[in-house]
Scaffold this motif. Structure first.
Motif, PDB file in Angstrom:
ATOM      1  N   LYS A  37     -84.777  -4.944  37.391  1.00  0.00           N
ATOM      2  CA  LYS A  37     -85.525  -3.819  37.942  1.00  0.00           C
ATOM      3  C   LYS A  37     -86.013  -2.914  36.818  1.00  0.00           C
ATOM      4  CE  LYS A  37     -83.249  -3.656  42.448  1.00  0.00           C
ATOM      5  NZ  LYS A  37     -82.477  -2.825  43.415  1.00  0.00           N
ATOM      6  N   LYS A  38     -87.300  -2.614  36.825  1.00  0.00           N
ATOM      7  CA  LYS A  38     -87.925  -1.849  35.752  1.00  0.00           C
ATOM      8  C   LYS A  38     -87.284  -0.476  35.581  1.00  0.00           C
ATOM      9  CE  LYS A  38     -92.471  -0.338  34.150  1.00  0.00           C
ATOM     10  NZ  LYS A  38     -93.923  -0.300  34.468  1.00  0.00           N
ATOM     11  N   ARG A  39     -86.939   0.162  36.697  1.00  0.00           N
ATOM     12  CA  ARG A  39     -86.411   1.521  36.608  1.00  0.00           C
ATOM     13  C   ARG A  39     -85.033   1.572  35.962  1.00  0.00           C
ATOM     14  NH1 ARG A  39     -85.872   0.343  42.154  1.00  0.00           N
ATOM     15  NH2 ARG A  39     -83.731   0.378  42.943  1.00  0.00           N
ATOM     16  N   ASN A  40     -84.326   0.428  35.926  1.00  0.00           N
ATOM     17  CA  ASN A  40     -82.989   0.402  35.351  1.00  0.00           C
ATOM     18  C   ASN A  40     -82.937  -0.209  33.953  1.00  0.00           C
ATOM     19  OD1 ASN A  40     -81.760   1.553  37.612  1.00  0.00           O
ATOM     20  ND2 ASN A  40     -81.475  -0.448  38.595  1.00  0.00           N
ATOM     21  N   GLN A  41     -84.030  -0.796  33.521  1.00  0.00           N
ATOM     22  CA  GLN A  41     -84.020  -1.549  32.275  1.00  0.00           C
ATOM     23  C   GLN A  41     -83.580  -0.706  31.085  1.00  0.00           C
ATOM     24  OE1 GLN A  41     -87.724  -3.486  31.460  1.00  0.00           O
ATOM     25  NE2 GLN A  41     -86.861  -4.800  29.864  1.00  0.00           N
ATOM     26  N   TYR A  42     -84.028   0.526  31.032  1.00  0.00           N
ATOM     27  CA  TYR A  42     -83.692   1.406  29.907  1.00  0.00           C
ATOM     28  C   TYR A  42     -82.923   2.655  30.345  1.00  0.00           C
ATOM     29  CZ  TYR A  42     -87.102  -1.566  27.590  1.00  0.00           C
ATOM     30  OH  TYR A  42     -87.775  -2.656  27.092  1.00  0.00           O
ATOM     31  N   ARG A  43     -82.370   2.618  31.525  1.00  0.00           N
ATOM     32  CA  ARG A  43     -81.601   3.766  32.021  1.00  0.00           C
ATOM     33  C   ARG A  43     -80.163   3.692  31.482  1.00  0.00           C
ATOM     34  NH1 ARG A  43     -82.646   7.260  35.831  1.00  0.00           N
ATOM     35  NH2 ARG A  43     -84.416   6.010  36.520  1.00  0.00           N
ATOM     36  N   PRO A  44     -79.680   4.745  30.819  1.00  0.00           N
ATOM     37  CA  PRO A  44     -78.308   4.709  30.300  1.00  0.00           C
ATOM     38  C   PRO A  44     -77.283   4.548  31.420  1.00  0.00           C
ATOM     39  CG  PRO A  44     -79.550   6.522  29.324  1.00  0.00           C
ATOM     40  CD  PRO A  44     -80.380   5.984  30.451  1.00  0.00           C
ATOM     41  N   LEU A  45     -76.232   3.805  31.134  1.00  0.00           N
ATOM     42  CA  LEU A  45     -75.155   3.673  32.108  1.00  0.00           C
ATOM     43  C   LEU A  45     -74.545   5.020  32.426  1.00  0.00           C
ATOM     44  CD1 LEU A  45     -73.267   0.453  30.930  1.00  0.00           C
ATOM     45  CD2 LEU A  45     -74.290   0.836  33.185  1.00  0.00           C
ATOM     46  N   GLN A  46     -74.365   5.837  31.404  1.00  0.00           N
ATOM     47  CA  GLN A  46     -73.876   7.204  31.571  1.00  0.00           C
ATOM     48  C   GLN A  46     -74.866   8.145  30.900  1.00  0.00           C
ATOM     49  OE1 GLN A  46     -69.828   6.733  29.883  1.00  0.00           O
ATOM     50  NE2 GLN A  46     -69.063   6.966  31.967  1.00  0.00           N
ATOM     51  N   PRO A  47     -75.886   8.575  31.617  1.00  0.00           N
ATOM     52  CA  PRO A  47     -76.938   9.392  31.017  1.00  0.00           C
ATOM     53  C   PRO A  47     -76.410  10.723  30.483  1.00  0.00           C
ATOM     54  CG  PRO A  47     -77.608   8.551  33.166  1.00  0.00           C
ATOM     55  CD  PRO A  47     -76.141   8.294  33.033  1.00  0.00           C
ATOM     56  N   PRO A  48     -76.775  11.088  29.256  1.00  0.00           N
ATOM     57  CA  PRO A  48     -76.401  12.412  28.747  1.00  0.00           C
ATOM     58  C   PRO A  48     -77.058  13.496  29.593  1.00  0.00           C
ATOM     59  CG  PRO A  48     -77.226  10.992  26.982  1.00  0.00           C
ATOM     60  CD  PRO A  48     -77.522  10.303  28.269  1.00  0.00           C
ATOM     61  N   VAL A  49     -76.354  14.593  29.759  1.00  0.00           N
ATOM     62  CA  VAL A  49     -76.836  15.703  30.590  1.00  0.00           C
ATOM     63  C   VAL A  49     -77.107  16.919  29.714  1.00  0.00           C
ATOM     64  CG1 VAL A  49     -76.284  17.252  32.511  1.00  0.00           C
ATOM     65  CG2 VAL A  49     -75.520  14.867  32.575  1.00  0.00           C
ATOM     66  N   VAL A  50     -78.231  17.592  29.963  1.00  0.00           N
ATOM     67  CA  VAL A  50     -78.493  18.884  29.330  1.00  0.00           C
ATOM     68  C   VAL A  50     -77.748  19.952  30.136  1.00  0.00           C
ATOM     69  CG1 VAL A  50     -80.237  20.605  28.706  1.00  0.00           C
ATOM     70  CG2 VAL A  50     -80.758  18.163  28.486  1.00  0.00           C
ATOM     71  N   GLU A  51     -76.722  20.507  29.551  1.00  0.00           N
ATOM     72  CA  GLU A  51     -75.943  21.509  30.264  1.00  0.00           C
ATOM     73  C   GLU A  51     -76.664  22.853  30.299  1.00  0.00           C
ATOM     74  OE1 GLU A  51     -72.424  21.142  27.847  1.00  0.00           O
ATOM     75  OE2 GLU A  51     -71.454  19.869  29.365  1.00  0.00           O
ATOM     76  N   ARG A  52     -77.264  23.205  29.179  1.00  0.00           N
ATOM     77  CA  ARG A  52     -78.046  24.445  29.087  1.00  0.00           C
ATOM     78  C   ARG A  52     -78.828  24.412  27.777  1.00  0.00           C
ATOM     79  NH1 ARG A  52     -73.121  25.564  27.024  1.00  0.00           N
ATOM     80  NH2 ARG A  52     -72.978  26.995  25.241  1.00  0.00           N
ATOM     81  N   ILE A  53     -79.752  25.352  27.628  1.00  0.00           N
ATOM     82  CA  ILE A  53     -80.527  25.477  26.396  1.00  0.00           C
ATOM     83  C   ILE A  53     -80.425  26.918  25.899  1.00  0.00           C
ATOM     84  CG2 ILE A  53     -82.815  25.335  25.332  1.00  0.00           C
ATOM     85  CD1 ILE A  53     -83.531  23.164  27.307  1.00  0.00           C
ATOM     86  N   THR A  54     -80.049  27.072  24.649  1.00  0.00           N
ATOM     87  CA  THR A  54     -80.010  28.394  24.021  1.00  0.00           C
ATOM     88  C   THR A  54     -81.272  28.587  23.199  1.00  0.00           C
ATOM     89  OG1 THR A  54     -77.592  28.421  23.888  1.00  0.00           O
ATOM     90  CG2 THR A  54     -78.782  29.903  22.405  1.00  0.00           C
ATOM     91  N   ILE A  55     -81.988  29.677  23.449  1.00  0.00           N
ATOM     92  CA  ILE A  55     -83.179  30.020  22.677  1.00  0.00           C
ATOM     93  C   ILE A  55     -82.760  31.016  21.605  1.00  0.00           C
ATOM     94  CG2 ILE A  55     -85.489  31.038  22.741  1.00  0.00           C
ATOM     95  CD1 ILE A  55     -85.662  30.144  25.676  1.00  0.00           C
ATOM     96  N   HIS A  56     -82.844  30.596  20.345  1.00  0.00           N
ATOM     97  CA  HIS A  56     -82.410  31.445  19.237  1.00  0.00           C
ATOM     98  C   HIS A  56     -83.488  32.412  18.779  1.00  0.00           C
ATOM     99  CE1 HIS A  56     -78.851  28.965  18.929  1.00  0.00           C
ATOM    100  NE2 HIS A  56     -79.603  27.891  18.819  1.00  0.00           N
ATOM    101  N   ALA A  57     -84.727  31.970  18.799  1.00  0.00           N
ATOM    102  CA  ALA A  57     -85.840  32.812  18.383  1.00  0.00           C
ATOM    103  C   ALA A  57     -87.093  32.335  19.090  1.00  0.00           C
ATOM    104  CB  ALA A  57     -86.025  32.747  16.863  1.00  0.00           C
ATOM    105  N   ASN A  58     -87.902  33.295  19.537  1.00  0.00           N
ATOM    106  CA  ASN A  58     -89.127  32.964  20.252  1.00  0.00           C
ATOM    107  C   ASN A  58     -90.229  33.932  19.817  1.00  0.00           C
ATOM    108  OD1 ASN A  58     -91.218  32.479  22.008  1.00  0.00           O
ATOM    109  ND2 ASN A  58     -89.962  32.422  23.853  1.00  0.00           N
ATOM    110  N   PRO A  59     -91.017  33.558  18.811  1.00  0.00           N
ATOM    111  CA  PRO A  59     -92.060  34.466  18.323  1.00  0.00           C
ATOM    112  C   PRO A  59     -93.119  34.783  19.365  1.00  0.00           C
ATOM    113  CG  PRO A  59     -92.262  32.296  17.314  1.00  0.00           C
ATOM    114  CD  PRO A  59     -90.950  32.313  18.024  1.00  0.00           C
ATOM    115  N   LEU A  60     -93.353  33.885  20.313  1.00  0.00           N
ATOM    116  CA  LEU A  60     -94.312  34.179  21.377  1.00  0.00           C
ATOM    117  C   LEU A  60     -93.834  35.362  22.214  1.00  0.00           C
ATOM    118  CD1 LEU A  60     -95.167  30.549  22.587  1.00  0.00           C
ATOM    119  CD2 LEU A  60     -96.555  32.026  21.121  1.00  0.00           C
ATOM    120  N   ALA A  61     -92.559  35.315  22.596  1.00  0.00           N
ATOM    121  CA  ALA A  61     -91.995  36.417  23.379  1.00  0.00           C
ATOM    122  C   ALA A  61     -91.902  37.686  22.543  1.00  0.00           C
ATOM    123  CB  ALA A  61     -90.620  36.029  23.911  1.00  0.00           C
TER     124      ALA A  61
END
Length: 219
Positions: free
Chosen positions: A178-202
């Protein structure tokens, strides 16, 4: 690169010594330039990856990514597609490779710059299903991928956390016919959160109120 548009370059291979030399080069540059970098940290279940985001050369794409990150949009999302020697892809809240929205809803246009190319391990780029179809999904390269230049918007690079990227590349996939499973990790890493250290736009009060209109400065 959603699953409807698979681009696989299995011919590019880099030996361990070359990878080590490349990492040492970028680590040396990072030590010198880190204070001036616009950076975020992806906190994943495998560890942290620190990224520089190119607010100067890909401002609209950076605004989209940072706004989604600040809203918590990426929290709990998985890296659903992983191809050794090529890239790992995430940013889809459905985990299917077919979902996601931009901060404006729907898609937004590509944003190319001559300095932003897929020329090394650890390039951060937007996934898409064709020209001008960027949403929320992104990928990190495992090797240089010049055939992706001017097809996918590069908007950052890895600064630190190379050992986490190494772990990601070694993850086994579900595989099968199955194409959808061919490259799917058995245990996919999860993004728990993202920390923004600096944002010159903001910091400068720069916003993009629409997906295709000019930037505006708010007071």
């Amino acid at each position: 690169m959603e699953e409807t548009r698979t681009v696989v370059n299995m011919k590019t291979a880099r030996n361990t010594q070359t990878q080590s030399q490349e990492r040492n080069h970028w680590k040396a540059r990072n030590l010198e330039n880190n204070k001036n970098n616009m950076s975020v940290t992806l906190h994943t279940t495998l560890g942290n990856i620190k990224l520089e985001v190119y607010c100067d050369t890909a401002p609209r794409t950076s605004f989209n990514f940072l706004a989604l990150a600040a809203s918590g949009y990426y929290n709990g999302t998985t890296f659903h597609r992983n191809i050794r020697g090529f890239m790992i892809q995430g940013g889809d809240p459905t985990g299917t490779g077919k979902g996601g929205e931009s901060i404006w809803g729907g898609t937004f246009d590509d944003e190319f710059h001559p300095d932003n190319v897929h020329d090394k391990r650890g390039v951060l780029s937007m996934a898409n299903t064709g020209s001008n179809t960027n949403k929320s999904q992104f990928f990190l390269t495992y090797e240089r991928q010049p055939h992706l230049n001017h097809q996918y918007t590069v908007f950052g690079r890895v600064l630190d956390g190379w050992e986490v990227l190494d772990q990601m590349e070694r993850l086994p996939s579900v595989g099968g016919s199955k194409k959808r499973n061919q490259y799917r990790p058995l245990q996919p890493p999860v993004v728990e959160r993202i920390t923004i250290h600096a944002n010159p736009l903001a910091d400068e009060g720069i916003v993009y109120p629409s997906k295709d209109g000019p930037a505006e400065k708010v007071q």
